[in-house]
Structure formats: C-alpha cells, structure tokens
Design a protein around this motif. Sequence first.
Motif, short mmCIF file in Angstrom:
data_model
loop_
_atom_site.label_atom_id
_atom_site.label_comp_id
_atom_site.label_asym_id
_atom_site.label_seq_id
_atom_site.Cartn_x
_atom_site.Cartn_y
_atom_site.Cartn_z
N ALA A 49 36.75 34.11 38.27
CA ALA A 49 36.08 35.39 38.04
C ALA A 49 36.90 36.27 37.10
O ALA A 49 36.34 37.00 36.26
CB ALA A 49 35.85 36.11 39.37
N ILE A 50 38.23 36.20 37.20
CA ILE A 50 39.08 36.98 36.30
C ILE A 50 38.92 36.50 34.86
O ILE A 50 38.79 37.31 33.93
CB ILE A 50 40.55 36.88 36.76
CG1 ILE A 50 40.73 37.56 38.12
CG2 ILE A 50 41.48 37.50 35.73
CD1 ILE A 50 42.14 37.46 38.67
N ILE A 51 38.92 35.18 34.66
CA ILE A 51 38.75 34.63 33.31
C ILE A 51 37.41 35.04 32.72
O ILE A 51 37.31 35.47 31.56
CB ILE A 51 38.89 33.10 33.34
CG1 ILE A 51 40.33 32.70 33.66
CG2 ILE A 51 38.48 32.50 32.00
CD1 ILE A 51 41.33 33.08 32.62
N LEU A 52 36.34 34.92 33.51
CA LEU A 52 35.01 35.30 33.02
C LEU A 52 34.94 36.79 32.73
O LEU A 52 34.32 37.21 31.74
CB LEU A 52 33.95 34.90 34.05
CG LEU A 52 33.77 33.39 34.30
CD1 LEU A 52 32.75 33.15 35.39
CD2 LEU A 52 33.37 32.69 33.01
N ALA A 53 35.56 37.60 33.57
CA ALA A 53 35.55 39.05 33.34
C ALA A 53 36.30 39.40 32.06
O ALA A 53 35.85 40.25 31.27
CB ALA A 53 36.17 39.77 34.53
N GLY A 74 36.44 44.34 23.03
CA GLY A 74 37.72 43.92 22.51
C GLY A 74 38.83 44.01 23.55
O GLY A 74 38.64 43.73 24.73
N VAL A 75 40.02 44.44 23.10
CA VAL A 75 41.18 44.50 23.98
C VAL A 75 40.96 45.51 25.10
O VAL A 75 41.33 45.27 26.25
CB VAL A 75 42.44 44.86 23.16
CG1 VAL A 75 43.64 45.00 24.08
CG2 VAL A 75 42.71 43.80 22.10
N VAL A 76 40.34 46.64 24.78
CA VAL A 76 40.07 47.65 25.81
C VAL A 76 39.13 47.09 26.86
O VAL A 76 39.30 47.34 28.07
CB VAL A 76 39.49 48.92 25.17
CG1 VAL A 76 39.13 49.94 26.23
CG2 VAL A 76 40.48 49.52 24.18
N GLY A 77 38.14 46.32 26.43
CA GLY A 77 37.24 45.69 27.39
C GLY A 77 37.95 44.73 28.30
O GLY A 77 37.67 44.67 29.51
N ALA A 78 38.89 43.95 27.76
CA ALA A 78 39.67 43.03 28.59
C ALA A 78 40.54 43.79 29.58
O ALA A 78 40.76 43.34 30.71
CB ALA A 78 40.54 42.15 27.71
N LEU A 79 41.03 44.97 29.18
CA LEU A 79 41.85 45.78 30.08
C LEU A 79 41.05 46.34 31.23
O LEU A 79 41.52 46.40 32.37
CB LEU A 79 42.50 46.92 29.28
CG LEU A 79 43.31 47.96 30.07
CD1 LEU A 79 44.54 47.32 30.68
CD2 LEU A 79 43.70 49.11 29.17
N ILE A 80 39.81 46.73 30.97
CA ILE A 80 38.98 47.39 31.98
C ILE A 80 38.18 46.39 32.80
O ILE A 80 37.81 46.67 33.94
CB ILE A 80 38.05 48.41 31.30
CG1 ILE A 80 38.88 49.48 30.58
CG2 ILE A 80 37.12 49.08 32.29
CD1 ILE A 80 38.06 50.44 29.76
#
Length: 369
Positions: free
Chosen positions: A310-314, A323-329
């Motif tokens: 689930a973390i990888i998919l998120a 982008g990077v901000v999306g991966a952070l949130i």
Amino acid sequence: MSERYQVPIGVEIATQWAWRLLVIGGAGLAVIWLLRYFSEISVPIAIALLGTALTAGAVNWLQDRGLPRLLSTFIVVIFMLVAFFGMLTLVGQQLSTQATQLRANVVDGISEVQRWAETGPLHLTDSQLKGWVDRAKESISSSDTSILTQAGEVGSTVTHLVAGFFIALFASFFFLYDGKRIWSWVVALFPRAARDKVDSSGHTAWTSLTAFVRATVLVAFTDAVGIALGAWLLGVPLTLAIGVLVFLGAFIPIIGALLSGMVAVLVALVSQGPLTALFMLLVVIAVQQLESHVLQPFLMGRLVAVHPLAIILAIGAGVTVAGVVGALIAVPLAACLNGIVHHLVASAKEYQDEPEPDVPLEPPESAGR
C-alpha cells in the motif's frame, strides 16, 4: 403483448456497481483537480498539518507545566524555525566552503572518464564525445554569473515557495494554538446525524497521522546519522549536507532515503574515487537494511499498520498526481484513511454485536373485551 426483455442479473449488478464507481471516481478526480488548482494553498496546509502532528505534543507538554497556550505555541513555532534555518545554514556553509573543491574533482573525474574511454577497451575516438565532455566540463566550471542568471529565470517559483512557507508557518501556528476549535467548526459543517462519526473518525485519523510523523522522524534521523557518519569516516565531503538530504528524503518511505543515499555515493565517486564510492554504497545498503528489517517493522508496523504494498502504491499515485510533494503527502494520507476505515468497521461491528433490548410482552386482552 410482447414479453419484457429481461436483463441478466449479472449484467444488472455489474451496471449498478459501474455507475457507482464512476461517480466515486469522478468525485475523486474533482477533489484532486481542486487540490492541484489551489496547490499554492493546499500543499502548505498539508505540510503544516504534518508539522502540527509532530509538535502538538510539545505544546500540550508546555501547557501542562503552567505556560499559557499562546506562549507555548510561540515557543514551539520559534523552535521549529530555528531548527529549519539551522539546517539550511549548515548546508549552505558546507556548500560554500567545499563546493569549489568538489567542482574541481568533478572536472578531473570527467577527464579521467574521457581518457579511459579513449585509451581503454572501448577505444572511442569520436570527436562528438570529446565535444560533449568539454561542454559538460565548461558547464560544471561555469562562473557564478551564469548560475545567477539561471536562478533569475525561476523567480516566480521562488516567490511561490516563499508564499507557501509563510502560509505553512501561520497555518501551523493556528493549528497548534486553536486546533480544537477549528476542528469543531469543521465537524459542524456535516449533518447532525453524522457528526459523531465524523468527529471520532477525525480523531482516529489524527492519531494515525501523529504516529506516522513521529515514527518517520525517528527513522529519518537514524538514516541521516548512519549515512552521514559513514560519509565522514570515509572522508567524503559535504557530510552535513548529505545528512540533511537523507533526513528530508526519508520522509518518503522505502525509496526516499535510498535515493538520497545515492547522492552520497555519487559525491564519494567524484571526490574520492570508485573504491570509496563502493564503501559508501555498502554503508547506504547497510542503513537501508537496518531501516527495512528493524525500524520499519517495529515503528511503522506497530504504530501505523500500513502494508508495504500500500505504501508503494500510495507513493506511485502521489508522484503521478503531484510529483515529490505528492509522494511526501501520499503515505500519511494513506495512513489516515487506513485508520478511518478500521475505525468505522470496528464501530459497525460493535453496533451489530450489541444485544437488542428485551421488550416486555403485553398481557393478553381478556376475552370479554
């Protein structure tokens, strides 16, 4: 009279599922579009929520020691600013003192690669390779004037970053100082019958977010200390800058610290050579193994309970959207949603398991009535 055409039950059920999924997907796309359209506000607010989840306990602790809530909030916010600008100052100082030497090492490394490509087993003699290498060397050894010219072209982005910083700062202050009243106002926007569920779900999500942020800080600190210490022992330059980069990158679970650790390997390669870079790579792998097999199971697994898949998919969805901000949130959002789902399922199960109250039977009416 012709018989009515009968739709197979499987098609009917699939159709009902399909239009409901389309509505849910459309609503999700609308929310994502709104968040991206107002990204200059939504992203700082999200970062402020992460910072608030990390420091709300400190404000409550100071308040329990007798300090007013307002003063406690000021102290915590100032401490956050000092820590943030302190890291930037350390990184800037290292870059200013060691960037010149590192730049020279990069140029020398490119020259070595060029000589190896020409005299080694490849025997490359193409003039295009030489021209490309010369352009790379010229770009790396360029003057500060050209760098400032390029920086001036992104002035709009810098302005947005500064505005976002102040939005996140003020939002963090008011979340810390008046968060309960703000949440009560949000709950009051929902229908009266749903307010209890919304309130309890919000508290559950906040608990999950707080656990995630605190666990992530511990993991990030361990990654940063481990990789920075290895770089220092190997004599790799920019040790503090590497540590700060690894610390920030670790907030993107699983892949963040690994990617930022590769920067340490690259710096070791251009400054000390391939042997030191190999040892630096071994340090990064060892720290990642410690994180994956010790820190993640004991901290993330127990406090957040989000499956690695689930973390990888998120993370993938967050990178695609923002982008990077999306991966952070994305991962803290997944942790909050996971907590809410478990809370609602448990509440529904408790409601179903509650015994029905006994209703006394009325005495039978007399036959004479």
